[in-house]
Design a protein around this motif. Structure first.
Motif, PDB file in Angstrom:
ATOM      1  N   GLY A 593      38.543  37.130  49.246  1.00 22.53           N
ATOM      2  CA  GLY A 593      38.830  37.906  48.041  1.00 22.53           C
ATOM      3  C   GLY A 593      39.673  37.170  47.019  1.00 22.53           C
ATOM      4  N   ASP A 594      39.748  35.846  47.137  1.00 21.47           N
ATOM      5  CA  ASP A 594      40.507  35.048  46.169  1.00 21.47           C
ATOM      6  C   ASP A 594      39.571  34.694  45.011  1.00 21.47           C
ATOM      7  OD1 ASP A 594      42.039  33.247  44.728  1.00 21.47           O
ATOM      8  OD2 ASP A 594      42.889  32.287  46.505  1.00 21.47           O
ATOM      9  N   VAL A 595      39.494  35.603  44.059  1.00 15.55           N
ATOM     10  CA  VAL A 595      38.517  35.468  42.974  1.00 15.55           C
ATOM     11  C   VAL A 595      38.829  34.258  42.097  1.00 15.55           C
ATOM     12  CG1 VAL A 595      37.409  36.650  41.041  1.00 15.55           C
ATOM     13  CG2 VAL A 595      38.244  37.967  42.985  1.00 15.55           C
ATOM     14  N   GLU A 596      40.109  34.007  41.852  1.00 14.84           N
ATOM     15  CA  GLU A 596      40.470  32.886  40.978  1.00 14.84           C
ATOM     16  C   GLU A 596      40.039  31.558  41.599  1.00 14.84           C
ATOM     17  OE1 GLU A 596      44.371  30.893  38.770  1.00 14.84           O
ATOM     18  OE2 GLU A 596      44.530  32.865  39.707  1.00 14.84           O
ATOM     19  N   ALA A 597      40.343  31.368  42.888  1.00 15.41           N
ATOM     20  CA  ALA A 597      39.931  30.125  43.549  1.00 15.41           C
ATOM     21  C   ALA A 597      38.410  30.027  43.624  1.00 15.41           C
ATOM     22  CB  ALA A 597      40.537  30.053  44.946  1.00 15.41           C
ATOM     23  N   TYR A 598      37.747  31.153  43.864  1.00 13.26           N
ATOM     24  CA  TYR A 598      36.279  31.169  43.895  1.00 13.26           C
ATOM     25  C   TYR A 598      35.716  30.728  42.546  1.00 13.26           C
ATOM     26  CZ  TYR A 598      31.523  33.071  43.985  1.00 13.26           C
ATOM     27  OH  TYR A 598      30.156  33.218  43.896  1.00 13.26           O
ATOM     28  N   SER A 599      36.361  31.181  41.465  1.00 19.61           N
ATOM     29  CA  SER A 599      35.879  30.782  40.133  1.00 19.61           C
ATOM     30  C   SER A 599      35.988  29.270  39.939  1.00 19.61           C
ATOM     31  CB  SER A 599      36.675  31.517  39.050  1.00 19.61           C
ATOM     32  OG  SER A 599      38.011  31.042  38.977  1.00 19.61           O
ATOM     33  N   TRP A 626      30.820  31.987  33.912  1.00 18.17           N
ATOM     34  CA  TRP A 626      31.024  32.692  32.642  1.00 18.17           C
ATOM     35  C   TRP A 626      30.938  34.211  32.837  1.00 18.17           C
ATOM     36  CZ3 TRP A 626      32.945  31.967  28.042  1.00 18.17           C
ATOM     37  CH2 TRP A 626      32.589  32.790  26.972  1.00 18.17           C
ATOM     38  N   ASP A 627      29.954  34.639  33.617  1.00 24.03           N
ATOM     39  CA  ASP A 627      29.817  36.079  33.883  1.00 24.03           C
ATOM     40  C   ASP A 627      31.031  36.603  34.649  1.00 24.03           C
ATOM     41  OD1 ASP A 627      27.370  36.136  32.623  1.00 24.03           O
ATOM     42  OD2 ASP A 627      26.211  35.895  34.481  1.00 24.03           O
ATOM     43  N   LEU A 628      31.538  35.797  35.586  1.00 23.33           N
ATOM     44  CA  LEU A 628      32.671  36.235  36.401  1.00 23.33           C
ATOM     45  C   LEU A 628      33.928  36.424  35.557  1.00 23.33           C
ATOM     46  CD1 LEU A 628      33.786  36.768  39.294  1.00 23.33           C
ATOM     47  CD2 LEU A 628      34.373  34.328  39.384  1.00 23.33           C
ATOM     48  N   VAL A 629      34.221  35.443  34.675  1.00 21.24           N
ATOM     49  CA  VAL A 629      35.459  35.524  33.898  1.00 21.24           C
ATOM     50  C   VAL A 629      35.371  36.588  32.807  1.00 21.24           C
ATOM     51  CG1 VAL A 629      36.122  33.137  34.355  1.00 21.24           C
ATOM     52  CG2 VAL A 629      34.772  33.658  32.319  1.00 21.24           C
ATOM     53  N   ASN A 630      34.159  37.024  32.472  1.00 17.27           N
ATOM     54  CA  ASN A 630      34.010  38.073  31.467  1.00 17.27           C
ATOM     55  C   ASN A 630      33.804  39.455  32.080  1.00 17.27           C
ATOM     56  OD1 ASN A 630      34.013  36.744  28.702  1.00 17.27           O
ATOM     57  ND2 ASN A 630      32.551  35.459  29.801  1.00 17.27           N
ATOM     58  N   ASP A 631      33.888  39.527  33.414  1.00 18.39           N
ATOM     59  CA  ASP A 631      33.738  40.804  34.123  1.00 18.39           C
ATOM     60  C   ASP A 631      35.122  41.413  34.325  1.00 18.39           C
ATOM     61  OD1 ASP A 631      33.223  42.934  35.744  1.00 18.39           O
ATOM     62  OD2 ASP A 631      32.305  41.769  37.373  1.00 18.39           O
ATOM     63  N   ASP A 632      35.400  42.506  33.614  1.00 19.45           N
ATOM     64  CA  ASP A 632      36.719  43.127  33.708  1.00 19.45           C
ATOM     65  C   ASP A 632      37.035  43.630  35.108  1.00 19.45           C
ATOM     66  OD1 ASP A 632      37.124  42.623  31.049  1.00 19.45           O
ATOM     67  OD2 ASP A 632      36.439  44.605  30.385  1.00 19.45           O
ATOM     68  N   ALA A 633      35.988  43.853  35.905  1.00 20.19           N
ATOM     69  CA  ALA A 633      36.197  44.382  37.258  1.00 20.19           C
ATOM     70  C   ALA A 633      36.257  43.279  38.308  1.00 20.19           C
ATOM     71  CB  ALA A 633      35.079  45.362  37.610  1.00 20.19           C
ATOM     72  N   SER A 634      36.277  42.031  37.869  1.00 23.05           N
ATOM     73  CA  SER A 634      36.231  40.923  38.830  1.00 23.05           C
ATOM     74  C   SER A 634      37.520  40.790  39.633  1.00 23.05           C
ATOM     75  CB  SER A 634      35.959  39.608  38.094  1.00 23.05           C
ATOM     76  OG  SER A 634      37.074  39.265  37.277  1.00 23.05           O
ATOM     77  N   GLY A 635      38.606  41.251  39.067  1.00 26.46           N
ATOM     78  CA  GLY A 635      39.895  41.085  39.731  1.00 26.46           C
ATOM     79  C   GLY A 635      40.676  39.890  39.232  1.00 26.46           C
ATOM     80  N   LEU A 636      40.092  39.102  38.340  1.00 30.53           N
ATOM     81  CA  LEU A 636      40.827  37.977  37.766  1.00 30.53           C
ATOM     82  C   LEU A 636      41.927  38.489  36.845  1.00 30.53           C
ATOM     83  CD1 LEU A 636      38.148  35.301  36.719  1.00 30.53           C
ATOM     84  CD2 LEU A 636      40.042  34.975  38.303  1.00 30.53           C
ATOM     85  N   LEU A 637      43.082  37.873  36.941  1.00 35.27           N
ATOM     86  CA  LEU A 637      44.155  38.216  36.023  1.00 35.27           C
ATOM     87  C   LEU A 637      43.783  37.774  34.607  1.00 35.27           C
ATOM     88  CD1 LEU A 637      47.240  37.126  38.151  1.00 35.27           C
ATOM     89  CD2 LEU A 637      46.513  39.464  37.656  1.00 35.27           C
ATOM     90  N   PRO A 638      44.221  38.516  33.590  1.00 33.86           N
ATOM     91  CA  PRO A 638      43.823  38.183  32.211  1.00 33.86           C
ATOM     92  C   PRO A 638      44.128  36.743  31.814  1.00 33.86           C
ATOM     93  CG  PRO A 638      44.867  40.334  32.288  1.00 33.86           C
ATOM     94  CD  PRO A 638      45.017  39.754  33.664  1.00 33.86           C
ATOM     95  N   ASN A 639      45.310  36.247  32.175  1.00 32.52           N
ATOM     96  CA  ASN A 639      45.655  34.873  31.794  1.00 32.52           C
ATOM     97  C   ASN A 639      44.762  33.855  32.481  1.00 32.52           C
ATOM     98  OD1 ASN A 639      47.785  35.414  30.009  1.00 32.52           O
ATOM     99  ND2 ASN A 639      49.205  35.728  31.689  1.00 32.52           N
ATOM    100  N   ALA A 640      44.483  34.088  33.764  1.00 29.85           N
ATOM    101  CA  ALA A 640      43.598  33.180  34.498  1.00 29.85           C
ATOM    102  C   ALA A 640      42.188  33.229  33.929  1.00 29.85           C
ATOM    103  CB  ALA A 640      43.591  33.540  35.980  1.00 29.85           C
ATOM    104  N   ALA A 641      41.735  34.455  33.576  1.00 33.92           N
ATOM    105  CA  ALA A 641      40.393  34.595  33.007  1.00 33.92           C
ATOM    106  C   ALA A 641      40.294  33.850  31.682  1.00 33.92           C
ATOM    107  CB  ALA A 641      40.067  36.077  32.817  1.00 33.92           C
TER     108      ALA A 641
END
Length: 733
Positions: A593-599, A626-641
């Protein structure tokens, strides 16, 4: 005669003053015999106003000329005489030009030269006054105001000396400061005089000594800024540049039998910090000892604890010059000054000063203002301060002499602890969970403030980190290192990360913390990748990290080891292995569930496929990112996105260009560059600009291409890639 002509013309003093432009006070002095030699232009103005002609006009003008001659020969000699200039004066051409411009200007106020001890303010003013002497035929006067002594010269005594130099006797001197100042100004109004007021103590001392207008000029020097003086032109004097400092030493030593090597003089100039007084002392010591050479003397000065002692020659001592300023300070300010010498970095702000000085923020500001006012500190941009190198050594000497070792150690502990806590708290702003935030610390309320603090104070918190490591403060070192791992992604090309993460890894090993030791080794591998360093070393780091992470049961660090190993393998051209390792990392991060590292893994996989020439697969992974960082439900923090979004868009643009879809590529890259600049991802931005410039050229848009190459060159230069910068600059031209 003047009174007779005025009465014959049936004019009052005031009417004649209005008609001639000569003040009524000056007319009164002439008629009463106090002014027997008025200036030629004054007398001709009066003759014109009185409509005198022929013999009467010539007689009045001749009487004034005879009076001026009597004045000249009757004036006491040797009063307020200008000291001789030094023969080997070097440099300061811009400063001399400034003095000439201010002193020759039609309506200029006084010129004020300020700066710390040893900068050569007096020498500069004397040199300028000698150069300007032809412009001031009525006299050039010099007065030392003894501003740094325990008893500066009182204004009434200074006025008395100047009035005597202007030709008045003791019997003609008024008693009070106000009366003397008024008479002084009236005498100067019609005279072309330059007054050099050296070593001023305060505004109150100087104000009565300034001309009130007219053709007289004043040039003032002082260590204090004299910020309260109105209508002055200011020059803040700094150290001599290295070349001029070396030339000054060469001039002082020109008569030595054996010339010294230029590199040795350059080293000596550097050790003197460009201070003319220190250079003069060093030069005089060498000149008076023919058996010495500059290289040996420079070697002596490298010992910081003895440098100030070595910089003394006869009655010239650099420490004495600093001591005069130090003696002017209040005791609380002296303590702050001494203890600031324990700050580990090159500069500091009021917050750190308050910790070192053991005072409040308000008290620190007051102390800093006083230290700057006396030239013992240099103030710079954004409220930061620093010592001159020699002043720093003086502060350390005072600290050793005036405070016991236990107190010094307590200050070091307080400064080190505060810096580590601040840096750790600032670094935590870039973690997914701010676990290291210190609620007791103030001043960091946003990620942007944390970023600015870490960059501005890097020398200080790095110094604190090294001190803590030397003292066995493993827990604090480890905590700081962990808080920097994510921030290092934002400041990729900083050269200090190997130190930070090596110390962190050693601290983790000392504490037996295997997962965190693995985290620091992975961070070291990442630094090799970012800096383009040793890829084999990066693989060794990841192998060690993998072993520690498996033994410590940390899936996060296992995945990170795969991720960074993949980056190294890609750089080594082992693309199949890189794709396999990166895919494994992506699976683990996604499962955890580490979305940032996955990105990050998605982007890295795209780059692996791109390098393998598989552009459609590369574009597929970049678009997924690109789809992941623009998905508000992805769980990425805004700054990381936001940070990743700028990189993803740049990679999409580059990939589109490789697929021949140039117009789409140009549009995406243009948009990405704006985002990259906002996020300050300069390394990716430089590459995106270079790619965009190439695509614009292929589209026949040569002018835009040249501009973009030029901009790419600037960004490459900013990140220290001079080869790429030169390449882009050549393409731009």
């Amino acid at each position: 005669m003047l009174r007779r002509h005025r009465r014959a013309a049936r004019l009052t003093l005031e009417q004649l003053a209005e008609a001639s432009g000569v003040s009524a006070r000056t007319l009164s002095d002439m008629e009463r015999g106090r002014s027997k030699g008025p200036q030629h232009r004054t007398v001709t103005a009066l003759a014109d106003a009185l409509r005198l002609a022929g013999a009467e006009r010539e007689q009045l003008i001749e009487l004034a000329r005879e009076g001026r001659l009597r004045d000249h020969w009757a004036r006491p000699t040797g009063l307020c005489e200008l000291p001789r200039p030094v023969d080997d004066f070097t440099g300061r051409s811009a400063e001399l030009a400034w003095a000439a411009e201010v002193m020759r200007a039609g309506e200029a106020g006084p010129g004020l030269i300020t700066g710390s001890a040893g900068l050569g303010k007096s020498t500069l003013a004397i040199r300028a006054a000698h150069t300007l002497r032809p412009d001031f035929p009525d006299g050039v006067f010099f007065l030392d105001l003894f501003g740094m002594s325990a008893e500066p010269l009182p204004s009434d005594e200074a006025l008395g000396m100047l009035l005597r130099a202007l030709g008045l006797t003791d019997q003609q001197l008024p008693g009070g400061v106000g009366e003397r100042a008024s008479l002084y100004r009236s005498l100067l109004r019609e005279r072309r005089v330059l007054v050099v007021l050296d070593n001023a103590a305060s505004e109150e001392q100087v104000r009565p000594l300034l001309p009130g207008g007219g053709t007289a000029r004043a040039l003032v020097t002082g260590r204090r800024l004299l910020a309260g003086l109105e209508g002055v032109r200011r020059l803040s004097l700094g150290p001599l540049p290295p070349m001029e400092a070396t030339q000054l030493l060469t001039g002082i030593l020109k008569d030595r039998g054996t010339p010294d090597a230029d590199p040795a003089l350059w080293d000596l100039a550097q050790l003197c910090g460009g201070l003319p007084l220190a250079l003069r002392i060093a030069g005089n010591r060498l000149a008076s000892r023919p058996g010495w050479n500059a290289a040996d003397f420079a070697a002596r000065l490298t010992d910081e604890e003895r440098r100030l002692d070595q910089l003394s020659a006869g009655d010239l001592k650099i420490a004495t010059a600093f001591g005069l300023s130090y003696d002017q300070l209040a005791e609380d300010t002296r303590r702050v000054f001494r203890r600031l010498s324990l700050v580990p970095g090159r500069d500091f702000d009021a917050a750190l000063s308050s910790v070192a000085g053991g005072t409040s923020i308000a008290g620190a500001w007051d102390a800093l203002d006083e230290l700057v006012d006396l030239g013992l500190l240099q103030d710079g941009a954004s409220g930061r301060y620093r010592f001159h190198d020699l002043v720093l050594l003086f502060a350390r000497e005072r600290l050793r002499a005036e405070e016991p070792a236990a107190d010094r150690d307590a200050v070091v502990d307080a400064v080190t602890s505060w810096l580590l806590r601040m840096a750790t708290s600032a670094g935590s702003w870039f973690e997914p969970i701010h676990s290291h935030r210190d609620p007791e610390l103030t001043g960091l309320s946003t990620q942007e403030e944390a970023d600015r603090w870490l960059r501005a104070n890097v020398d200080n918190w790095l110094g604190a980190l090294r001190q803590a490591a030397d003292r066995g403060g493993h827990a604090a070192v480890l905590l700081l290192g962990m808080s920097m791992i994510r921030f290092a992604d934002r400041w990729m090309h900083a050269g200090h990360w190997p130190d930070v993460f090596t110390l962190g890894a050693k601290a983790a090993a000392a504490l037996g913390d295997l997962p965190r030791q693995a985290a620091h080794l992975n961070a070291l591998a990442a630094d090799q990748l970012v800096s383009g360093g040793d890829m084999e070393a990066a693989l060794r780091y990841t192998a060690q990290a993998m072993d520690l992470a498996v033994r410590g049961g940390s899936s996060e660090e296992i995945a990170s080891a795969h991720h960074f190993a993949a980056g190294a393998l890609r750089r080594l051209g082992r693309l199949d292995e890189a794709i396999e390792a990166q895919s494994r990392a992506a699976e683990i991060f996604k499962a955890d569930g580490d979305v940032e590292a996955y990105s990050h893994c998605l982007g890295s996989l795209g780059t692996c496929y791109r390098d393998a020439g598989q552009y459609p697969q590369a574009l597929e992974h970049y678009l997924a990112l690109w789809d992941l960082v623009n998905d508000d439900a992805s769980g990425l923090l805004p700054n990381a996105a936001a940070f990743t979004r700028s990189i993803a868009l740049a990679r999409i643009g580059e990939c589109l260009g490789l697929l021949g879809r140039r117009s789409e590529a140009i549009a995406r890259l243009t948009e990405a560059i704006v985002l990259l600049e906002e996020a300050q991802v300069l390394a990716v931005m430089a590459g995106a600009l270079q790619t965009l410039a190439s695509l614009l050229a292929e589209e026949g848009r040569a002018g835009e291409s040249r501009q973009t190459y030029a901009r790419a060159a600037e960004v490459f230069e900013a990140i220290g890639d001079s080869d790429a910068s030169d390449r882009c600059r050549d393409l731009a031209s």
